[in-house]
Design an enzyme around this catalytic site. Structure first.
Site, PDB file in Angstrom:
ATOM      1  N   CYS A 197       0.834  -1.235   0.181  1.00 14.23           N
ATOM      2  CA  CYS A 197      -0.038  -0.056  -0.095  1.00 14.23           C
ATOM      3  C   CYS A 197       0.922   1.149  -0.075  1.00 14.23           C
ATOM      4  O   CYS A 197       0.559   2.193  -0.516  1.00 14.23           O
ATOM      5  CB  CYS A 197      -0.825  -0.159   1.127  1.00 14.23           C
ATOM      6  N   CYS A 351      14.251   4.797  -5.412  1.00 15.59           N
ATOM      7  CA  CYS A 351      12.860   4.538  -5.606  1.00 15.59           C
ATOM      8  C   CYS A 351      12.239   5.181  -4.236  1.00 15.59           C
ATOM      9  O   CYS A 351      13.159   6.282  -3.620  1.00 15.59           O
ATOM     10  CB  CYS A 351      12.742   3.148  -5.588  1.00 15.59           C
TER      11      CYS A 351
END
Length: 393
Positions: A197, A351
């Site tokens: 999530c 990232c």
């Protein structure tokens, strides 16, 4: 299939409890006996986040006598979009402490047990043994498999839920009466195949939808009413507003709950079992990982680098490291990103936290960019150590 009540009823309800739970008491299927069972029940919620929030709040309101909450994290502002058990004034507090305070405000008759620790193979059996029922609100595969294995080994049922973007799932796993989580998912998905999530996002209200289903299943198990989700996987699509359920059969060859189990104790390392980062990515990152501060120093010196952000476009729009070019990880996996990389510059990948960039780094190194590196901790590390003014997510 209907199952016998999970716990025996408490001796009595006080006058205050009768007043509080009157709307339960007039339901014939619950009644005084069912409410007394709720009072006598001990339920542990694993996690006080998105799913844990509605679970804890509604279990408390329902009158579950003892509620345990285990979470070692602290409340962050990015949690408040969905973790409704916490408020603005709770930012920076331990989630378990914040959640317990809300539970006590909802229902002072509930005994709250706080576990301000990470759930590990060293403590999971001891913690679980003190409860009748486990409600799993975790968001990573390593903990899910550990929760399942501990519950099966202890002979306890647990209510499972999962959320991602607009989709949710829920089920009840109880090896004594049906399948376990390993019957449904014998092996974890390959590393990076299923975003968390934190990487892919989740609609805040979806937590309430799935969390309330988990509470409903917990109440049914405790009181012995209705048809619990044992042997069924409930799937919810919030965009289409559709529910469907799929039968899940007990696997006779399951390594944990099958006829001839080979897993008879907890695994030593669930992170390794679930391959949070692939072996290839771990090897690529060895000796080729830099810190956010080292990246800043490279930029300040004017080093000839090509900085690549391998996150998704919507993440890039929220926050980005100055000078980074967006090339999502998927383009590295399918090979199309390689033609975009200059041959005469040092490739630096990042990232959000370092996992996806490590996977991309493995692809880049295999393509011949031997001096390529990635930023450990990613954007989160950059915000923490270089530019705290940037928004986190």
């Amino acid at each position: 299939m209907s199952l016998p009540p999970l716990v025996e009823p408490a001796a009595e309800l006080t006058v205050d409890e009768v007043r509080r739970y009157s709307r339960h008491l007039i339901i014939p299927d619950v009644g005084m006996a069912g409410q007394k069972r709720l009072k006598n029940a001990k339920v542990l919620c694993v996690g006080a986040g998105g799913l844990g929030s509605p679970t804890l709040m509604y279990l408390a309101a329902a009158g579950v006598g003892t509620l345990g909450v285990i979470d070692f994290d602290v409340v962050d502002e990015s949690n408040l979009q969905r973790q409704v058990i916490h408020g603005q004034s709770d930012v920076g507090k331990l989630k378990a402490e914040s959640a317990a305070a809300t539970v006590r405000e909802i229902n002072p008759h509930v005994n709250v047990i706080i576990h301000n620790v990470a759930l590990t193979t060293d403590n999971v059996m001891d913690i679980f043994s003190g409860y009748d029922l486990i409600v799993d609100g975790t968001d990573n595969f390593a903990t899910r498999y550990m929760v399942n294995d501990a519950a099966v080994l202890l002979g306890k049922p647990y209510v499972w839920g999962s959320i991602y973007r607009f989709d949710g799932q829920a089920s009840v796993f109880w090896a004594e009466h049906g399948p376990c989580y390993r019957c449904l998912y014998p092996e974890p998905p390959p590393p990076g195949m299923v975003p968390s999530c934190a990487e892919g996002g989740v609609l805040g209200v979806l937590c309430a939808s799935i969390g309330s289903i988990q509470v409903n299943e917990a109440i049914k198990l405790i009181t012995g009413v209705g048809d619990p989700l044992v042997g069924r996987l409930m799937i919810y699509d919030a965009l289409e507003m559709k529910y469907r359920d799929v039968k899940v059969r007990k696997d006779p060859e399951c390594v944990l709950c099958g006829k001839n189990p080979t897993v008879t104790s907890l695994l030593e390392n669930y992170e390794a079992f679930c391959g949070v980062v692939s072996d290839e990515a771990q090897q690529a990152a060895q000796g080729s990982t830099i810190t956010a501060l080292e990246l800043k120093e490279m930029q300040d010196r004017g080093d000839d680098i090509f900085l690549v952000d391998v996150r998704e476009p919507n993440e890039y729009e929220i926050v980005s490291i100055p000078g980074a070019v967006l090339i999502p990880k998927g383009e590295f996996i399918n090979g199309s990103a390689l033609e975009k990389l200059p041959q005469d510059k040092k490739i630096v990948l990042h990232c959000k936290s370092g996992a996806r960039s490590a996977e991309a780094l493995a692809v880049v190194k295999n393509a011949g960019f031997s001096d390529a590196v990635h930023v450990g901790g990613g954007v989160l590390s950059w915000i923490k150590s270089v530019d705290p003014s940037l928004p986190t997510y």
